[in-house]
Design a protein around this motif. Sequence first.
Motif, short mmCIF file in Angstrom:
data_model
loop_
_atom_site.label_atom_id
_atom_site.label_comp_id
_atom_site.label_asym_id
_atom_site.label_seq_id
_atom_site.Cartn_x
_atom_site.Cartn_y
_atom_site.Cartn_z
N THR A 63 22.23 -14.34 0.58
CA THR A 63 21.01 -15.09 0.85
C THR A 63 20.12 -15.01 -0.39
N PHE A 64 19.28 -16.03 -0.55
CA PHE A 64 18.40 -16.08 -1.71
C PHE A 64 17.02 -16.57 -1.32
N ALA A 65 16.02 -16.04 -2.00
CA ALA A 65 14.68 -16.60 -1.85
C ALA A 65 14.67 -18.02 -2.40
N ASP A 66 13.83 -18.85 -1.83
CA ASP A 66 13.78 -20.24 -2.28
C ASP A 66 13.48 -20.34 -3.77
N SER A 67 12.69 -19.41 -4.27
CA SER A 67 12.26 -19.48 -5.67
C SER A 67 13.40 -19.27 -6.66
N VAL A 68 14.51 -18.69 -6.21
CA VAL A 68 15.62 -18.41 -7.13
C VAL A 68 16.90 -19.12 -6.73
N LYS A 69 16.87 -19.81 -5.61
CA LYS A 69 18.09 -20.47 -5.11
C LYS A 69 18.60 -21.47 -6.12
N GLY A 70 19.90 -21.41 -6.37
CA GLY A 70 20.52 -22.31 -7.33
C GLY A 70 20.50 -21.79 -8.76
N ARG A 71 19.74 -20.73 -9.01
CA ARG A 71 19.66 -20.16 -10.36
C ARG A 71 20.23 -18.75 -10.42
N PHE A 72 20.10 -18.00 -9.34
CA PHE A 72 20.57 -16.61 -9.29
C PHE A 72 21.81 -16.52 -8.40
N THR A 73 22.71 -15.63 -8.76
CA THR A 73 23.81 -15.27 -7.88
C THR A 73 23.89 -13.76 -7.77
N ILE A 74 24.36 -13.28 -6.65
CA ILE A 74 24.50 -11.85 -6.41
C ILE A 74 25.95 -11.56 -6.07
#
Length: 115
Positions: free
Chosen positions: A58-69
């Motif tokens: 899951t990702f915060a909206d602010s980082v979605k599409g830019r961060f991966t875990i």
Amino acid sequence: QVQLVESGGGLVQPGGSLRLSCAASGNINSFIAMGWYRQAPGKQRELVATISRGSSTTFADSVKGRFTISRDNAKNTVYLQMNSLKPEDTAVYYCNGAPRPLDYWGQGTQVTVSS
């Protein structure tokens, strides 16, 4: 008591990338999920990404599409790949259990996005 050690931060220009690592001294599968959190100056710590034992993310909206875990259970390590970094991503980044973190934190790793 599991110790968490974050690394990989640094100074990067807007649009750049960094890969953070979180090495745990114990079994990360003991956590329901692992999360990356960040705290910017003057702001509350926020959860930006989580990865479950089964590698659901899951990702915060602010980082979605830019961060991966991601996670490497054999190494008890969790990673955060950060791409297309923005100045507003500047913060100290921490890893911990999620959704309920332990009551103690590692030293974190500083990420500064600036030209």
